[in-house]
Design a protein around this motif. Structure first.
Motif, PDB file in Angstrom:
ATOM      1  N   VAL A 204      49.429 -23.095 -34.845  1.00 25.45           N
ATOM      2  CA  VAL A 204      49.623 -21.746 -34.508  1.00 25.45           C
ATOM      3  C   VAL A 204      49.569 -21.437 -33.042  1.00 25.45           C
ATOM      4  O   VAL A 204      50.434 -20.730 -32.438  1.00 25.45           O
ATOM      5  N   LEU A 205      48.714 -22.040 -32.365  1.00 29.82           N
ATOM      6  CA  LEU A 205      48.527 -21.430 -30.862  1.00 29.82           C
ATOM      7  C   LEU A 205      49.379 -22.430 -29.856  1.00 29.82           C
ATOM      8  O   LEU A 205      49.547 -21.869 -28.549  1.00 29.82           O
ATOM      9  N   VAL A 206      50.226 -23.327 -30.306  1.00 32.93           N
ATOM     10  CA  VAL A 206      51.317 -24.002 -29.542  1.00 32.93           C
ATOM     11  C   VAL A 206      52.192 -22.996 -29.365  1.00 32.93           C
ATOM     12  O   VAL A 206      52.935 -23.153 -28.136  1.00 32.93           O
ATOM     13  N   PHE A 207      52.597 -22.008 -29.996  1.00 33.98           N
ATOM     14  CA  PHE A 207      53.594 -20.940 -29.762  1.00 33.98           C
ATOM     15  C   PHE A 207      53.249 -19.959 -28.783  1.00 33.98           C
ATOM     16  O   PHE A 207      53.989 -19.285 -28.153  1.00 33.98           O
ATOM     17  N   VAL A 208      51.895 -19.793 -28.447  1.00 35.95           N
ATOM     18  CA  VAL A 208      51.141 -18.871 -27.680  1.00 35.95           C
ATOM     19  C   VAL A 208      51.935 -18.748 -25.970  1.00 35.95           C
ATOM     20  O   VAL A 208      52.163 -17.544 -25.499  1.00 35.95           O
ATOM     21  N   PRO A 209      51.867 -19.693 -25.644  1.00 36.07           N
ATOM     22  CA  PRO A 209      52.787 -19.781 -24.249  1.00 36.07           C
ATOM     23  C   PRO A 209      53.948 -19.183 -24.037  1.00 36.07           C
ATOM     24  O   PRO A 209      54.452 -18.558 -23.113  1.00 36.07           O
ATOM     25  N   GLN A 210      54.855 -19.548 -25.090  1.00 37.58           N
ATOM     26  CA  GLN A 210      56.271 -18.988 -25.214  1.00 37.58           C
ATOM     27  C   GLN A 210      56.298 -17.606 -25.332  1.00 37.58           C
ATOM     28  O   GLN A 210      57.064 -16.778 -24.700  1.00 37.58           O
ATOM     29  N   ILE A 211      55.448 -17.128 -26.147  1.00 42.49           N
ATOM     30  CA  ILE A 211      55.347 -15.695 -26.588  1.00 42.49           C
ATOM     31  C   ILE A 211      54.978 -14.758 -25.235  1.00 42.49           C
ATOM     32  O   ILE A 211      55.273 -13.852 -25.090  1.00 42.49           O
ATOM     33  N   PHE A 212      53.846 -15.650 -24.633  1.00 41.85           N
ATOM     34  CA  PHE A 212      53.436 -14.664 -23.502  1.00 41.85           C
ATOM     35  C   PHE A 212      54.729 -14.471 -22.265  1.00 41.85           C
ATOM     36  O   PHE A 212      54.475 -13.316 -21.810  1.00 41.85           O
ATOM     37  N   ILE A 213      55.147 -15.884 -22.157  1.00 45.50           N
ATOM     38  CA  ILE A 213      56.174 -15.654 -21.150  1.00 45.50           C
ATOM     39  C   ILE A 213      57.286 -14.895 -21.428  1.00 45.50           C
ATOM     40  O   ILE A 213      57.729 -14.248 -20.476  1.00 45.50           O
ATOM     41  N   LEU A 214      57.615 -14.720 -22.699  1.00 43.93           N
ATOM     42  CA  LEU A 214      58.413 -13.987 -23.185  1.00 43.93           C
ATOM     43  C   LEU A 214      58.356 -12.524 -22.766  1.00 43.93           C
ATOM     44  O   LEU A 214      59.156 -11.829 -22.294  1.00 43.93           O
ATOM     45  N   PHE A 215      57.159 -12.087 -23.325  1.00 39.04           N
ATOM     46  CA  PHE A 215      56.473 -10.667 -23.154  1.00 39.04           C
ATOM     47  C   PHE A 215      56.470 -10.332 -21.394  1.00 39.04           C
ATOM     48  O   PHE A 215      57.068  -9.110 -21.126  1.00 39.04           O
ATOM     49  N   VAL A 216      56.236 -11.434 -20.774  1.00 36.56           N
ATOM     50  CA  VAL A 216      56.009 -11.076 -19.102  1.00 36.56           C
ATOM     51  C   VAL A 216      57.458 -10.788 -18.744  1.00 36.56           C
ATOM     52  O   VAL A 216      57.855  -9.896 -18.038  1.00 36.56           O
ATOM     53  N   GLY A 217      58.609 -11.900 -19.282  1.00 35.32           N
ATOM     54  CA  GLY A 217      59.858 -11.646 -18.807  1.00 35.32           C
ATOM     55  C   GLY A 217      60.444 -10.452 -19.090  1.00 35.32           C
ATOM     56  O   GLY A 217      61.117  -9.750 -18.181  1.00 35.32           O
ATOM     57  N   ILE A 218      60.305 -10.074 -20.289  1.00 33.62           N
ATOM     58  CA  ILE A 218      60.907  -8.867 -20.867  1.00 33.62           C
ATOM     59  C   ILE A 218      60.334  -7.766 -20.194  1.00 33.62           C
ATOM     60  O   ILE A 218      61.066  -6.791 -19.913  1.00 33.62           O
ATOM     61  N   GLY A 219      59.095  -7.825 -19.760  1.00 39.44           N
ATOM     62  CA  GLY A 219      58.205  -6.711 -19.126  1.00 39.44           C
ATOM     63  C   GLY A 219      58.755  -6.295 -17.658  1.00 39.44           C
ATOM     64  O   GLY A 219      58.887  -5.536 -17.235  1.00 39.44           O
ATOM     65  N   VAL A 220      58.967  -7.482 -17.189  1.00 41.22           N
ATOM     66  CA  VAL A 220      59.634  -7.568 -15.700  1.00 41.22           C
ATOM     67  C   VAL A 220      61.059  -6.980 -15.819  1.00 41.22           C
ATOM     68  O   VAL A 220      61.146  -5.788 -14.914  1.00 41.22           O
ATOM     69  N   LEU A 221      61.713  -7.406 -16.787  1.00 37.43           N
ATOM     70  CA  LEU A 221      63.129  -6.724 -16.923  1.00 37.43           C
ATOM     71  C   LEU A 221      63.120  -5.173 -17.052  1.00 37.43           C
ATOM     72  O   LEU A 221      63.805  -4.413 -16.611  1.00 37.43           O
ATOM     73  N   GLU A 222      62.186  -4.897 -18.119  1.00 31.23           N
ATOM     74  CA  GLU A 222      62.184  -3.498 -18.562  1.00 31.23           C
ATOM     75  C   GLU A 222      61.479  -2.498 -17.467  1.00 31.23           C
ATOM     76  O   GLU A 222      61.928  -1.379 -17.232  1.00 31.23           O
TER      77      GLU A 222
END
Length: 644
Positions: free
Chosen positions: A306-324
């Protein structure tokens, strides 16, 4: 309305404003870190709830509930986000809101877009809600020496107007004091629907008022605003250029996608390594005890999954947050809207589609930005077809087998072809669904292009962390349960057998492998690969380790273990004496993995995000049946051509 007098109702205030007006920044200042993000019941659109930060509280306002609603251009909804905003104001399900509606409203107005945003203030005033206006982006206006007459606004709307400076939080205390001065009212009205003529008059009135408030004539104001946005215009000439804009778009999005994969990889390896080490530690305490085996290979391993996905999800949210927050995401959506509209999607679908190449889980979460239910449906449906990072170990093994003694570029070229092929399959599926789904009303694609701004890193990281933790809480338990069931299936009933291969063969999963052998036989493989295909439903990467177990590879060194596995694959034969792994069977398996939906975490998240297990089960059945029949067709065709 009758109510229990012993029930103490907490006063509440909702923030309402257009997208990108600075509303969420104000919300973060008001609540500090004391908030939660929740889905509105019956919808997947999020809104946030929090308590007023302790240092801002004034007497009775100690329990003031603050709500950040989704961005809306008016109180007459045209999208799911705007629908939720309206419902959150009038009929919120939160238990603290005893009357089902909020007490006060803060209307957030972008000072640089005042002509349009004042229409929302007018609509809120007509409902009868007690309200104040928070005027944002005033720092940008000051830089252009534009003076604002707050008294003209206050006189027109009969409310307090407080300038708010988002970067340093200027005006925050004054805003809280103004809210504290409001008095709850017994009744409010539903939004007044304007006819076309009324609407035109109100819009014109708001634009005249905006020019008066800024102490400019309309012409002078246009010149001033032109000066204010000249840097934005200059950047847009490059970033929205028909050719150069698209090139930069793919470079920027490619960087986002690469960061989700490459930046997350070391973190994912660390998480994976930490849980593997913990599993080994638990196992070493007593490697014979069944309880320890369950703790190590069931509990710890499944939490790791379950937790192995967490870094990807966090980086995705940061990336989209920066673009937004910089204002680029709105521009990216407009650039890609036209080609995507041919496939039944819109520009808002691009980021989820792109991130689907890293992992379908965060990609599906990213579809929340899509306001059209139809576009969101199509996007969520095709995301599992894109080549996620979990398929990489499987493709790498198959290509290493096919090109065992060939130059490395051949396998690399075919890997690129597989990525391109998955994008093509996704586009084809979207086009087919688009033909058969009822067209209904076309989604109105309107995207406001905000001024370019510098993101606030602290707020960005906190928002990303909140969203990531939300994923863990929601998707974690079902994935964990499934992983535990997989441990039971591969361990019992002969859990005390010494021989790992016999133990697996006689386990429930092994029996299922023999049971499904008639099904996998037309694909050119035997029960051992069948067990691998079953285990891949826990995680696709498990397929490789499952083959290693079923073909009895015991070497612990990763490189030599893979070489041993490739050698075993080269010599492996089925019960009829025919080779299992041939060009034909490998091609069939690759096609199967390209299309099959084996990732249970994707199924769970799909059901949660779309609010429908029927949707997720349809994906599961359609993709797996299509994958099976196509894999059989590819194998049988290639075998007939002599590649078997």
């Amino acid at each position: 309305m009758h109510h229990n007098s012993s029930f103490v109702k907490h006063l509440s205030v909702a923030l309402v404003g257009a997208p990108n007006c600075g509303k969420t920044t104000l919300y973060n200042w008001l609540t500090g870190s004391n908030f939660k993000t929740v889905n509105y019941p019956g919808a997947t659109v999020e809104y946030s709830l929090g308590r007023l930060a302790p240092h801002l509280r004034i007497g009775e306002d100690e329990k003031l509930l603050v709500m950040d609603t989704p961005g809306t251009y008016s109180l007459h909804p045209k999208s799911a986000d705007e629908e939720v905003t309206l419902k959150a104001l009038y009929s919120n399900p939160e238990p603290d809101l005893r009357f089902g509606r909020v007490d006060f409203i803060i209307v957030v107005v972008d000072g640089t877009q005042m002509g349009r945003h004042l229409q929302l203030v007018q609509q809120v005033r007509e409902t009868g809600f007690p309200f104040v206006v928070a005027l944002t982006m005033v720092d940008l206006l000051k830089k252009q020496n534009i003076q604002i007459s707050l008294s003209a606004l206050e006189k027109e709307f009969q409310c307090s107007v407080i300038p708010f400076e988002g970067l340093l939080g200027g005006g925050l205390k004054e805003l809280v004091t103004a809210v504290h001065g409001l008095k709850p009212v017994a009744e409010v009205h539903k939004p007044v629907i304007w006819d076309f003529e009324t609407s035109e008059k109100k819009i014109q009135k708001c634009q005249i008022l905006a020019s008066k408030v800024m102490n400019q004539t309309t012409q002078e104001m246009a010149q001033r605003v032109q000066g204010l946005v000249k840097n934005t215009r200059r950047l847009d000439q490059i970033l929205l250029h028909p050719i150069l804009g698209l090139i930069l778009f793919f470079l920027i999005m490619g960087t986002l996608f690469t960061s989700i994969f490459w930046v997350a990889q070391p973190l994912m390896d660390s998480v994976d390594g930490a849980f593997s080490a913990l599993a080994n530690l638990v196992h070493s305490l007593d490697d014979k005890a069944l309880g320890m085996d369950f703790l190590a290979n069931g509990i710890v391993a499944s939490f790791g999954a379950v937790l192995v996905f967490v870094p990807q999800i966090f980086i995705l949210f940061v990336g989209i947050g920066v673009l937004e927050s910089t204002g680029y995401l709105a521009r990216a959506a407009t650039l890609i809207d036209k080609p995507f509209s041919m496939l039944g999607m819109s520009g808002r679908s691009f980021v989820p589609v792109l991130s689907g190449f890293a992992c379908a889980v965060p990609a599906m979460i990213a579809t929340r930005n899509i306001s059209s239910a139809r576009d969101r449906w199509i996007t969520n449906f095709i995301v599992p077809l894109l080549t996620c990072s979990a398929r990489l170990p499987v493709y790498a093994l198959f290509l290493a087998f096919v090109f065992k003694d060939e130059p490395a570029w051949k396998a690399g070229l075919w890997m690129a072809i597989l990525y391109f092929g998955s994008a093509l399959i996704g586009a084809t599926a979207a086009a087919i669904i688009n033909r058969f789904l009822p067209q209904g009303q076309n989604a109105f694609f309107m995207m406001e292009l905000p001024l370019y701004r510098r993101p606030r890193i602290r707020v960005l990281l906190r928002q990303s962390l909140t969203r990531t933790l939300s994923y863990v809480k929601r998707a974690g338990p079902p994935i964990f349960i499934f992983a535990s069931l997989m441990w039971v299936a591969t361990t019992f009933p002969h859990y005390d057998m010494e021989n790992a291969q016999q133990k697996l063969e006689k386990s429930y999963a092994g029996r299922m492998g023999h049971w499904i052998e008639p099904l996998v036989h037309p694909m050119g493989v035997d029960w051992r690969v069948g067990v691998g295909l079953i285990s891949a439903f826990a995680a696709r990467e498990v397929f490789v380790s499952s083959l290693a177990v079923t073909f009895n590879i015991t070497d612990q060194n990763a490189d030599s273990a893979q070489q041993s596995l490739l050698t075993q694959m080269g010599t492996a034969v089925n019960s009829e004496g025919n080779k299992i792994f041939t060009i034909a069977s490998i091609a069939g398996l690759i096609v199967f993995f390209m299309i099959a939906l084996q990732c249970m975490s994707t199924v769970v998240v799909s059901a949660r995000e779309m609010g429908s297990y029927k949707f997720a089960l349809t994906q599961l059945i359609v993709f797996n049946l299509a994958a099976y029949f196509l894999a059989v067709g590819v194998f049988q065709s290639l075998k007939a051509l002599g590649f078997g």
